[in-house]
Design a protein around this motif. Structure first.
Motif, short mmCIF file in Angstrom:
data_model
loop_
_atom_site.label_atom_id
_atom_site.label_comp_id
_atom_site.label_asym_id
_atom_site.label_seq_id
_atom_site.Cartn_x
_atom_site.Cartn_y
_atom_site.Cartn_z
N UNK A 119 0.84 -1.19 0.00
CA UNK A 119 0.00 0.00 0.00
C UNK A 119 0.87 1.25 0.00
N UNK A 120 0.24 2.38 -0.25
CA UNK A 120 0.94 3.66 -0.23
C UNK A 120 0.31 4.56 0.81
N UNK A 121 1.14 5.17 1.64
CA UNK A 121 0.67 6.14 2.62
C UNK A 121 1.09 7.53 2.18
N UNK A 122 0.21 8.51 2.34
CA UNK A 122 0.56 9.89 2.01
C UNK A 122 0.16 10.81 3.16
N UNK A 123 0.95 11.85 3.33
CA UNK A 123 0.72 12.88 4.33
C UNK A 123 0.84 14.21 3.61
N UNK A 124 -0.25 14.94 3.50
CA UNK A 124 -0.26 16.23 2.81
C UNK A 124 -0.49 17.35 3.81
N UNK A 125 0.30 18.41 3.68
CA UNK A 125 0.20 19.57 4.56
C UNK A 125 -0.16 20.79 3.72
N UNK A 126 -1.20 21.49 4.14
CA UNK A 126 -1.61 22.73 3.47
C UNK A 126 -1.61 23.84 4.51
N UNK A 133 -3.44 22.32 7.68
CA UNK A 133 -4.35 21.20 7.51
C UNK A 133 -3.49 19.98 7.13
N UNK A 134 -3.56 18.94 7.95
CA UNK A 134 -2.80 17.71 7.71
C UNK A 134 -3.77 16.62 7.27
N UNK A 135 -3.46 15.97 6.15
CA UNK A 135 -4.30 14.88 5.63
C UNK A 135 -3.45 13.62 5.53
N UNK A 136 -3.94 12.56 6.16
CA UNK A 136 -3.27 11.25 6.13
C UNK A 136 -4.15 10.33 5.30
N UNK A 137 -3.55 9.68 4.31
CA UNK A 137 -4.31 8.76 3.46
C UNK A 137 -3.51 7.49 3.22
N UNK A 138 -4.23 6.41 2.97
CA UNK A 138 -3.61 5.15 2.55
C UNK A 138 -4.43 4.60 1.40
N UNK A 139 -3.73 4.13 0.38
CA UNK A 139 -4.42 3.56 -0.78
C UNK A 139 -3.68 2.30 -1.22
N UNK A 140 -4.39 1.46 -1.94
CA UNK A 140 -3.78 0.22 -2.42
C UNK A 140 -4.75 -0.57 -3.28
N UNK A 141 -4.25 -1.66 -3.79
CA UNK A 141 -5.04 -2.56 -4.62
C UNK A 141 -5.60 -3.68 -3.76
N UNK A 142 -6.84 -4.04 -4.01
CA UNK A 142 -7.45 -5.18 -3.32
C UNK A 142 -7.25 -6.44 -4.16
#
Length: 196
Positions: A119-126, A133-142
């Motif tokens: 999976x991939x984790x991302x942390x975006x700061x605006x 604003x901090x956004x934490x996301x995780x995405x991947x293939x099932x």
């Protein structure tokens, strides 16, 4: 004999339904949560840009028992740094894959057990003035098994609360460290003014 045949047909039908649902299930997933932190982005980024920094606020240590971790690859804080963890519940690796000063961090998550997944984790700061604003996301293939499990479990409901807990920890830590740094700077400035 007739009862066994009926039970067999029912079981086959249930298996066919689950397999059909999995075949048409989501092939990928994304879980995302955000929080506003009352510090500049640089103060938040300091806790996201190293694996050691992530360990300070990450919720996983509260959930995993007997967790140990080792660092390898590039030095911590640089692309290619890897933390390998093992606990009673899971084993895997997290690698720093992209670092954009005060704006973005990408990690590669490789789960070894209880099941394999990449999976991939991302942390975006605006930045928003003195707030971030901090956004934490995780995405991947099932894969097929994940789609079968997806019939019975909602990934967002499973992982989302962990992200919320982690972001709350990140907010508290970043705000505390920033306040301490500002107080220290004010004291140093005051001492310098007395000397001058």
């Amino acid at each position: 004999m007739r009862a066994l045949k009926t039970i067999g047909i029912i079981l086959l039908a249930l298996v066919a339904i689950v397999l059909a649902m999995a075949a048409f299930g989501k092939k990928d997933f994304r879980v995302e949560r955000s929080i506003t932190i009352n510090t500049p982005a640089s103060a938040v980024y300091a806790n996201l840009s190293t694996l050691a920094g992530m360990d300070k606020w990450g919720p996983w240590k509260e959930m995993e028992h007997n967790m140990t971790s080792t660092l390898s690859g590039s030095p911590d804080g640089q692309v290619g740094a890897i933390s390998h963890w093992k606990s009673d519940e899971s084993e895997g690796e997290m690698e720093l894959a992209e670092l954009v000063q005060d704006k973005h961090v990408t990690t590669k998550l490789r789960f070894i057990s209880p099941w394999a997944a990449n999976n991939e984790g991302t942390y975006d700061l605006v930045a928003d003035g003195e707030n971030t604003k901090a956004t934490w996301a995780m995405s991947g293939q099932n894969n097929f098994m994940a789609r079968v499990m997806g019939v019975f479990m909602d990934m967002d409901k499973m992982v989302g609360p962990m992200f919320e807990k982690g972001l709350t920890n990140l907010k508290a830590l970043s705000e505390k460290e920033h306040a301490e740094a500002m107080a220290k700077a004010a004291i140093e400035l005051y001492v310098e003014s007395l000397i001058a």
